[in-house]
Scaffold this motif. Structure first.
Motif, PDB file in Angstrom:
ATOM      1  N   ALA A  15      -7.338  -7.149  -1.087  1.00  0.00           N
ATOM      2  CA  ALA A  15      -6.702  -5.886  -1.493  1.00  0.00           C
ATOM      3  C   ALA A  15      -5.192  -6.034  -1.623  1.00  0.00           C
ATOM      4  O   ALA A  15      -4.550  -5.306  -2.367  1.00  0.00           O
TER       5      ALA A  15
ATOM      6  N   GLU B  25      -9.714   2.252   2.450  1.00  0.00           N
ATOM      7  CA  GLU B  25      -8.452   1.759   3.020  1.00  0.00           C
ATOM      8  C   GLU B  25      -8.089   2.524   4.276  1.00  0.00           C
ATOM      9  O   GLU B  25      -7.614   1.958   5.260  1.00  0.00           O
TER      10      GLU B  25
ATOM     11  N   LYS C  21       0.832  -1.212   0.000  1.00  0.00           N
ATOM     12  CA  LYS C  21       0.000   0.000   0.000  1.00  0.00           C
ATOM     13  C   LYS C  21       0.866   1.261   0.000  1.00  0.00           C
ATOM     14  O   LYS C  21       0.552   2.258  -0.656  1.00  0.00           O
TER      15      LYS C  21
ATOM     16  N   THR D 194       7.482  -6.357  -3.954  1.00  0.00           N
ATOM     17  CA  THR D 194       7.390  -6.421  -2.499  1.00  0.00           C
ATOM     18  C   THR D 194       8.569  -7.160  -1.874  1.00  0.00           C
ATOM     19  O   THR D 194       8.632  -7.322  -0.672  1.00  0.00           O
TER      20      THR D 194
ATOM     21  N   HIS E 285      -3.820  -8.783  -2.700  1.00  0.00           N
ATOM     22  CA  HIS E 285      -3.608  -9.875  -3.661  1.00  0.00           C
ATOM     23  C   HIS E 285      -3.158 -11.155  -2.970  1.00  0.00           C
ATOM     24  O   HIS E 285      -2.266 -11.863  -3.439  1.00  0.00           O
TER      25      HIS E 285
ATOM     26  N   GLN F 283       2.972 -12.652  -2.358  1.00  0.00           N
ATOM     27  CA  GLN F 283       1.758 -12.384  -3.128  1.00  0.00           C
ATOM     28  C   GLN F 283       1.341 -13.613  -3.913  1.00  0.00           C
ATOM     29  O   GLN F 283       2.160 -14.424  -4.303  1.00  0.00           O
TER      30      GLN F 283
ATOM     31  N   GLU G  41      12.359 -10.608  -6.408  1.00  0.00           N
ATOM     32  CA  GLU G  41      11.555 -10.360  -7.619  1.00  0.00           C
ATOM     33  C   GLU G  41      12.160  -9.204  -8.426  1.00  0.00           C
ATOM     34  O   GLU G  41      12.204  -9.253  -9.654  1.00  0.00           O
TER      35      GLU G  41
END
Lengths: 113, 229
Positions: B94, B44, A10, A28, B96, B134, A32
């Protein structure tokens, strides 16, 4: 392309909103980002320090050891109390505090490209 | 005194995260492309505030469990788990991520306190949300084990450091870790879960996996169980 590497998705999304979202990629974790960096080298990286898995310094050592990625400007975004002068050796151009940063601070970093 | 100061510092550090994010989301409202995006950001902000408030409530409740101001009663564990998964469903989506439930317990009731148990499950699940990669699904499972009911939350992320795992082998955490337990966390949620579980005479523990961690709590069955089942 601009990379934003932060385990708080976020927070990374907020940074992307201040820039042009279509020109940013959010990761994140460092692994990656490293897997993508050769195919699509970024012009600038916003990097959180405490990440899940390898931390920012492992990431910086990794990209700093390859010619094609060593010169990418890095902006650290963190809640930790770090000083730029102590981290220049890692190619860090700027440190932004998560507690005080504003959209203008983020946009100003585009001048580092 | 020192450990109390450490605890305050850890709590302050843990609450700084949501406040910093709320501030950025407030800035983001100006940058939203559409009314729909603005509404999502607003949603949020509400969710983040509610989670932070919940954490503050848990911290204040730590004081009341020290005074023994809570009741132990038969609690329907699946209903508590369903409440938590329903509360956190949107948050997982939200981010994922996904949370799957898997119930195999024949003992439907446990001896505990509903509010404390809710916080334990909630903190375990939030921890899984934070640490899962994720597109992976964390799992919440409930099953019987040696006359007790074992509730376990498995995540797929970095494994728990060996020293924290060892510290948990006594059945609870003595104090929140002063340095990040795993990156990005002081372990405050886990510490709260551990304290609440201890108050319900329910040991907590952790299992290290190569690709993640499971946290569990083993709750006693109420003596009246056979009357209800």
């Amino acid at each position: 392309m601009i990379y934003i590497i932060d385990d708080d998705y976020k927070m990374a999304e907020c940074i992307a909103r201040y820039l042009r979202p279509e020109e940013t990629k959010i990761f994140t974790n460092a692994i990656e980002a490293i897997e993508n960096i050769d195919d699509d080298a970024p012009k600038l990286i916003f990097l959180d320090v405490l990440l899940d898995g390898p931390d920012a310094f492992t990431f910086l050592n990794e990209i700093g050891s390859y010619e094609n990625t060593a010169k990418i400007p890095i902006v650290i975004i963190t809640s930790l109390n770090l000083k730029t002068r102590n981290l220049r050796a890692y190619g860090i151009k700027k440190i932004l505090s998560k507690e005080t940063l504003t959209p203008e601070d983020v946009k100003l970093c585009l001048k580092l490209i | 005194m020192t450990s109390e100061v450490d605890g305050v510092l850890v709590a302050a550090h843990e609450l700084k995260g949501p406040l910093a994010l709320l501030r950025q989301l407030a800035f983001s409202l100006e940058y939203a492309d559409s009314e729909r995006e603005r509404r999502e950001i607003g949603r949020e902000m509400i969710d983040i505030s509610e989670r932070a408030m919940k954490q503050i409530n848990d911290l204040t409740r730590l004081r009341s469990i020290e005074s023994g101001l809570f009741e132990i009663e038969p609690v329907a564990i699946r209903a508590v788990c369903n409440d938590v998964t329903s509360e956190l469903k949107d948050l997982f989506r939200a981010n994922h991520k996904n949370l799957e439930s898997d119930y195999h317990n024949r003992l439907r009731l446990v001896a505990g306190n509903r509010d404390l148990l809710h916080s334990v499950v909630y903190n375990f699940c939030l921890n899984a949300l934070h640490y899962s990669s994720q597109e992976t699904a964390s799992s919440l499972s409930v099953r019987d084990k040696n006359g007790r009911v074992r509730l376990e939350v498995r995540d797929y992320g970095p494994s728990l450091p060996a020293d924290v795992w060892r510290a948990m082998r006594q059945g609870y955490l003595e104090q929140p870790t002063s340095i990040a337990m795993r990156p990005g966390s002081s372990g405050l949620g886990l510490y709260i879960a551990s304290k609440f579980s201890k108050a319900m005479h329910a040991p907590v523990g952790a299992i290290r996996h190569r690709d993640g961690t499971s946290f569990y709590v083993e709750l006693p069955a109420p003596r009246q169980e056979n009357l209800f089942s």
